[in-house]
Design a protein around this motif. Structure first.
Motif, PDB file in Angstrom:
ATOM      1  N   ILE A 106       0.865  -1.180   0.000  1.00  0.00           N
ATOM      2  CA  ILE A 106       0.000   0.000   0.000  1.00  0.00           C
ATOM      3  C   ILE A 106       0.899   1.227   0.000  1.00  0.00           C
ATOM      4  O   ILE A 106       1.725   1.415   0.897  1.00  0.00           O
ATOM      5  CB  ILE A 106      -0.916   0.023   1.241  1.00  0.00           C
ATOM      6  N   VAL A 107       0.749   2.080  -1.015  1.00  0.00           N
ATOM      7  CA  VAL A 107       1.657   3.201  -1.241  1.00  0.00           C
ATOM      8  C   VAL A 107       1.006   4.512  -0.836  1.00  0.00           C
ATOM      9  O   VAL A 107      -0.079   4.854  -1.311  1.00  0.00           O
ATOM     10  CB  VAL A 107       2.083   3.264  -2.720  1.00  0.00           C
ATOM     11  N   ALA A 108       1.675   5.251   0.058  1.00  0.00           N
ATOM     12  CA  ALA A 108       1.252   6.605   0.403  1.00  0.00           C
ATOM     13  C   ALA A 108       1.838   7.568  -0.615  1.00  0.00           C
ATOM     14  O   ALA A 108       3.033   7.494  -0.928  1.00  0.00           O
ATOM     15  CB  ALA A 108       1.704   6.959   1.810  1.00  0.00           C
TER      16      ALA A 108
ATOM     17  N   ALA B 227       0.896   7.158   6.500  1.00  0.00           N
ATOM     18  CA  ALA B 227       1.536   5.864   6.740  1.00  0.00           C
ATOM     19  C   ALA B 227       0.672   4.978   7.624  1.00  0.00           C
ATOM     20  O   ALA B 227       0.574   3.759   7.405  1.00  0.00           O
ATOM     21  CB  ALA B 227       2.912   6.071   7.375  1.00  0.00           C
ATOM     22  N   ILE B 228       0.031   5.575   8.617  1.00  0.00           N
ATOM     23  CA  ILE B 228      -0.853   4.808   9.514  1.00  0.00           C
ATOM     24  C   ILE B 228      -1.996   4.192   8.720  1.00  0.00           C
ATOM     25  O   ILE B 228      -2.320   3.002   8.876  1.00  0.00           O
ATOM     26  CB  ILE B 228      -1.397   5.720  10.634  1.00  0.00           C
ATOM     27  N   GLN B 229      -2.626   5.007   7.871  1.00  0.00           N
ATOM     28  CA  GLN B 229      -3.750   4.495   7.086  1.00  0.00           C
ATOM     29  C   GLN B 229      -3.290   3.428   6.100  1.00  0.00           C
ATOM     30  O   GLN B 229      -4.006   2.450   5.852  1.00  0.00           O
ATOM     31  CB  GLN B 229      -4.437   5.652   6.350  1.00  0.00           C
ATOM     32  N   ALA B 230      -2.103   3.583   5.530  1.00  0.00           N
ATOM     33  CA  ALA B 230      -1.573   2.564   4.627  1.00  0.00           C
ATOM     34  C   ALA B 230      -1.332   1.252   5.364  1.00  0.00           C
ATOM     35  O   ALA B 230      -1.603   0.171   4.844  1.00  0.00           O
ATOM     36  CB  ALA B 230      -0.271   3.058   3.984  1.00  0.00           C
ATOM     37  N   SER B 231      -0.848   1.348   6.596  1.00  0.00           N
ATOM     38  CA  SER B 231      -0.543   0.138   7.372  1.00  0.00           C
ATOM     39  C   SER B 231      -1.795  -0.643   7.744  1.00  0.00           C
ATOM     40  O   SER B 231      -1.729  -1.846   7.992  1.00  0.00           O
ATOM     41  CB  SER B 231       0.229   0.506   8.636  1.00  0.00           C
TER      42      SER B 231
ATOM     43  N   ALA C 147      -4.159  -1.273   5.757  1.00  0.00           N
ATOM     44  CA  ALA C 147      -4.590  -2.054   4.598  1.00  0.00           C
ATOM     45  C   ALA C 147      -3.540  -3.047   4.117  1.00  0.00           C
ATOM     46  O   ALA C 147      -3.851  -3.935   3.321  1.00  0.00           O
ATOM     47  CB  ALA C 147      -4.955  -1.108   3.447  1.00  0.00           C
ATOM     48  N   GLY C 148      -2.302  -2.910   4.579  1.00  0.00           N
ATOM     49  CA  GLY C 148      -1.251  -3.814   4.114  1.00  0.00           C
ATOM     50  C   GLY C 148       0.119  -3.297   4.485  1.00  0.00           C
ATOM     51  O   GLY C 148       0.260  -2.515   5.425  1.00  0.00           O
ATOM     52  N   THR C 149       1.118  -3.709   3.749  1.00  0.00           N
ATOM     53  CA  THR C 149       2.487  -3.271   4.004  1.00  0.00           C
ATOM     54  C   THR C 149       2.659  -1.829   3.526  1.00  0.00           C
ATOM     55  O   THR C 149       2.447  -1.538   2.347  1.00  0.00           O
ATOM     56  CB  THR C 149       3.494  -4.174   3.269  1.00  0.00           C
ATOM     57  N   PRO C 150       3.030  -0.905   4.423  1.00  0.00           N
ATOM     58  CA  PRO C 150       3.060   0.519   4.059  1.00  0.00           C
ATOM     59  C   PRO C 150       4.373   0.947   3.385  1.00  0.00           C
ATOM     60  O   PRO C 150       5.457   0.569   3.806  1.00  0.00           O
ATOM     61  CB  PRO C 150       2.908   1.220   5.409  1.00  0.00           C
ATOM     62  N   PHE C 151       4.229   1.744   2.336  1.00  0.00           N
ATOM     63  CA  PHE C 151       5.378   2.342   1.650  1.00  0.00           C
ATOM     64  C   PHE C 151       5.098   3.824   1.431  1.00  0.00           C
ATOM     65  O   PHE C 151       3.946   4.235   1.322  1.00  0.00           O
ATOM     66  CB  PHE C 151       5.606   1.691   0.284  1.00  0.00           C
TER      67      PHE C 151
END
Length: 379
Positions: free
Chosen positions: A107-109, A124-128, A130-134
């Motif tokens: 999941i890309v921010a 980054a929190i919202q990306a995490s 849903a999946g692995t945050p980038f």
């Protein structure tokens, strides 16, 4: 060489292999790109070459652009001087072949992550969730757009520490950063950009702020981002801006079309320019760290028993306003925090101990990167 790699003059005395006839010097001067280190003369300099910003060496329109991010260093390894070369905001390194990590399925921010403030952390929190945050960063944006070079808010070599500090907010996973050459995506339409995310990067989802714009000349808004992502099978999460509810009355923020009261890198820069470290900490969600290179040569650094003075040319990121700052900490490494006072004048930064610490005992190595962490008060 300086025009190609922009290695600061104050590093010339550090033993990094930059003698006039060294293989790495010739490598930098010619701007060669290599896919392997079969050349035995370059093998001793492999780590150094990997850390030099290749974007500064790439001038040909036919250059092959790499997408990815540098693998984290092994635990226990100390920072090297070459981790901190860049003083220009958008000069982040592009990994060489064999050092690229896939972001497929992540999941890309999306954004411009200069200050790494609380608004960026929220993405980054919202990306995490849903999946692995980038976090997606663009290399060379200032150069391509003709912006004046300026110091980054966060030193290049300090970004990993900040990401690690976000892990507790992100399901115990530190977000990773990967880079794309801005010149390779500048002319993409909104559709082409989303297609690149889907087909080339293979991302599973994106996260963006409500004011995010993308595509050539910022033609696309978040409504179009959601529509295109749905078409290409990518999840899209639009996050409300984190508003600045604690603005310092002494800091004037310029009004423009993008400024709607949200936390922003612009606000962080103006807070630093005003010397309000409490306000800076509230915007960043952490205390500001100023990093600089500390060579041993007397022409560059003046050491006393209880005082260190270094020219501002040693700084690796944006300093606060000239003045005197009490209750600071000097960090010679990540484990030892020594109380100090920091005084910044028009040409130098001065670090004064409380009288119980001798800097000559603490800073004994010939070449180091050190940090000053600022308290939330001015005094």
């Amino acid at each position: 060489m300086a025009s190609r790699c922009k290695i600061s003059q104050h590093l010339k005395n550090c033993d990094l292999g930059f003698c006039s006839n060294s293989p790495i010097r010739r490598f930098i001067s010619t701007g060669n790109r290599i896919s392997s280190f079969s050349n035995s003369s370059l093998k001793p300099y492999r780590n150094c070459i990997h850390r030099i910003s290749i974007s500064k060496l790439t001038t040909s329109s036919s250059s092959h652009h790499r997408i990815g991010f540098r693998k984290p260093k092994s635990a226990g390894k100390s920072q090297t001087i070459t981790d901190c070369f860049s003083q220009q905001e958008d000069d982040r390194e592009v990994p060489l072949e064999g050092d690229v990590v896939s972001v497929a399925g992540g999941i890309v921010a999306l954004g411009k992550f200069d200050a790494l403030h609380v608004g960026h952390r929220e993405l980054a929190i919202q990306a995490s969730k849903a999946g692995t945050p980038f976090l997606l960063s663009f290399v060379g944006m200032a150069e391509v757009l003709g912006w004046d070079p300026r110091a980054p808010v966060v030193a290049k070599c300090d970004r990993k520490r900040v990401f690690n500090s976000w892990a507790s907010y992100c399901n115990d996973v530190a977000p990773a950063e990967f880079s794309v050459e801005f010149s390779s995506i500048r002319h993409l339409s909104p559709r082409q950009f989303v297609e690149k995310l889907s087909k080339e990067l293979g991302v599973r989802g994106v996260v963006a702020g409500e004011n995010y714009r993308f595509g050539y000349k910022a033609a696309g808004d978040v409504t179009e981002l959601v529509r295109l992502c749905e078409e290409y099978g990518i999840e899209a999460n639009i996050v409300s801006s984190v508003m600045d509810t604690t603005q310092s009355p002494g800091i004037t923020i310029p009004t423009n079309t993008k400024e709607r009261g949200q936390v922003s890198s612009t606000r962080v820069r103006h807070a630093l320019a005003g010397g309000d470290m409490k306000y800076v900490s509230e915007l960043l969600g952490r205390k500001h760290r100023l990093k600089f290179i500390l060579p041993e040569q007397g022409a560059t650094i003046i050491k006393g028993k209880n005082r260190i003075s270094a020219p501002k040319s040693c700084l690796l990121n944006l300093q606060p306003k000239d003045g005197s700052y009490g209750n600071c900490f000097l960090l010679a490494d990540d484990n030892n925090m020594l109380p100090c006072r920091t005084v910044i004048d028009s040409t130098h930064i001065h670090i004064e101990s409380d009288g119980n610490v001798s800097w000559n005992e603490v800073l004994s190595q010939d070449c180091r990167v050190i940090s000053i962490e600022f308290d939330t008060s001015l005094g």
